[in-house]
Design a protein around this motif. Sequence first.
Motif, PDB file in Angstrom:
ATOM      1  N   ALA A  97       7.946  41.822 -58.207  1.00  0.00           N
ATOM      2  CA  ALA A  97       8.191  41.994 -59.392  1.00  0.00           C
ATOM      3  C   ALA A  97       7.775  40.594 -60.314  1.00  0.00           C
ATOM      4  CB  ALA A  97       8.682  42.683 -60.324  1.00  0.00           C
ATOM      5  N   ALA A  98       9.285  39.583 -59.937  1.00  0.00           N
ATOM      6  CA  ALA A  98       8.408  38.393 -60.255  1.00  0.00           C
ATOM      7  C   ALA A  98       7.090  37.632 -59.369  1.00  0.00           C
ATOM      8  CB  ALA A  98       9.463  37.523 -60.341  1.00  0.00           C
ATOM      9  N   GLY A 131       5.443  39.028 -57.817  1.00  0.00           N
ATOM     10  CA  GLY A 131       3.787  39.222 -57.914  1.00  0.00           C
ATOM     11  C   GLY A 131       3.583  39.099 -59.478  1.00  0.00           C
ATOM     12  N   ALA A 132       4.164  38.981 -60.326  1.00  0.00           N
ATOM     13  CA  ALA A 132       3.257  38.282 -61.740  1.00  0.00           C
ATOM     14  C   ALA A 132       3.421  36.874 -61.491  1.00  0.00           C
ATOM     15  CB  ALA A 132       5.045  38.184 -62.828  1.00  0.00           C
ATOM     16  N   GLY A 133       3.953  35.952 -60.904  1.00  0.00           N
ATOM     17  CA  GLY A 133       3.362  35.030 -60.968  1.00  0.00           C
ATOM     18  C   GLY A 133       2.275  34.515 -59.679  1.00  0.00           C
ATOM     19  N   TYR A 142      -0.375  36.523 -59.593  1.00  0.00           N
ATOM     20  CA  TYR A 142      -1.436  37.199 -60.857  1.00  0.00           C
ATOM     21  C   TYR A 142      -1.933  36.567 -61.770  1.00  0.00           C
ATOM     22  CZ  TYR A 142      -4.163  39.866 -63.927  1.00  0.00           C
ATOM     23  OH  TYR A 142      -4.991  40.543 -65.244  1.00  0.00           O
ATOM     24  N   ALA A 143      -0.391  35.917 -62.210  1.00  0.00           N
ATOM     25  CA  ALA A 143      -1.105  34.368 -62.992  1.00  0.00           C
ATOM     26  C   ALA A 143      -1.515  33.383 -63.268  1.00  0.00           C
ATOM     27  CB  ALA A 143       0.060  33.793 -64.193  1.00  0.00           C
ATOM     28  N   TYR A 195      -3.892  33.310 -59.886  1.00  0.00           N
ATOM     29  CA  TYR A 195      -4.795  34.396 -59.822  1.00  0.00           C
ATOM     30  C   TYR A 195      -5.957  33.961 -60.659  1.00  0.00           C
ATOM     31  CZ  TYR A 195      -9.274  37.653 -59.313  1.00  0.00           C
ATOM     32  OH  TYR A 195     -10.135  38.100 -59.439  1.00  0.00           O
ATOM     33  N   ARG A 196      -5.402  34.722 -62.378  1.00  0.00           N
ATOM     34  CA  ARG A 196      -6.112  34.589 -63.089  1.00  0.00           C
ATOM     35  C   ARG A 196      -6.414  33.029 -63.828  1.00  0.00           C
ATOM     36  NH1 ARG A 196      -6.734  38.776 -67.283  1.00  0.00           N
ATOM     37  NH2 ARG A 196      -7.000  37.272 -68.169  1.00  0.00           N
TER      38      ARG A 196
END
Length: 70
Positions: free
Chosen positions: A8-9, A11-13, A15-16, A18-19
């Motif tokens: 999850a960590a 994945g969140a990294g 995604y951040a 990518y944004r």
Amino acid sequence: MPQFLILAAVGAGLYAGYRALRSVGEKMAADMQKTQDELRQRAAARTDAKDLGTLSYDPISGEYKPKARD
């Protein structure tokens, strides 16, 4: 369960990241479009060079000068 938290960590990294990259890319694209528009405006405003007519070579000075109109 720790594997899920790590996943999850990560994945969140991702995604951040990518944004953030998308945001930077959009800013660059906007800057490039603005620059292209400015260059088009400069090119449209540019005047053509003055037509001097026929030039003749002056051997004394070594320069080309407009022919005298009679």
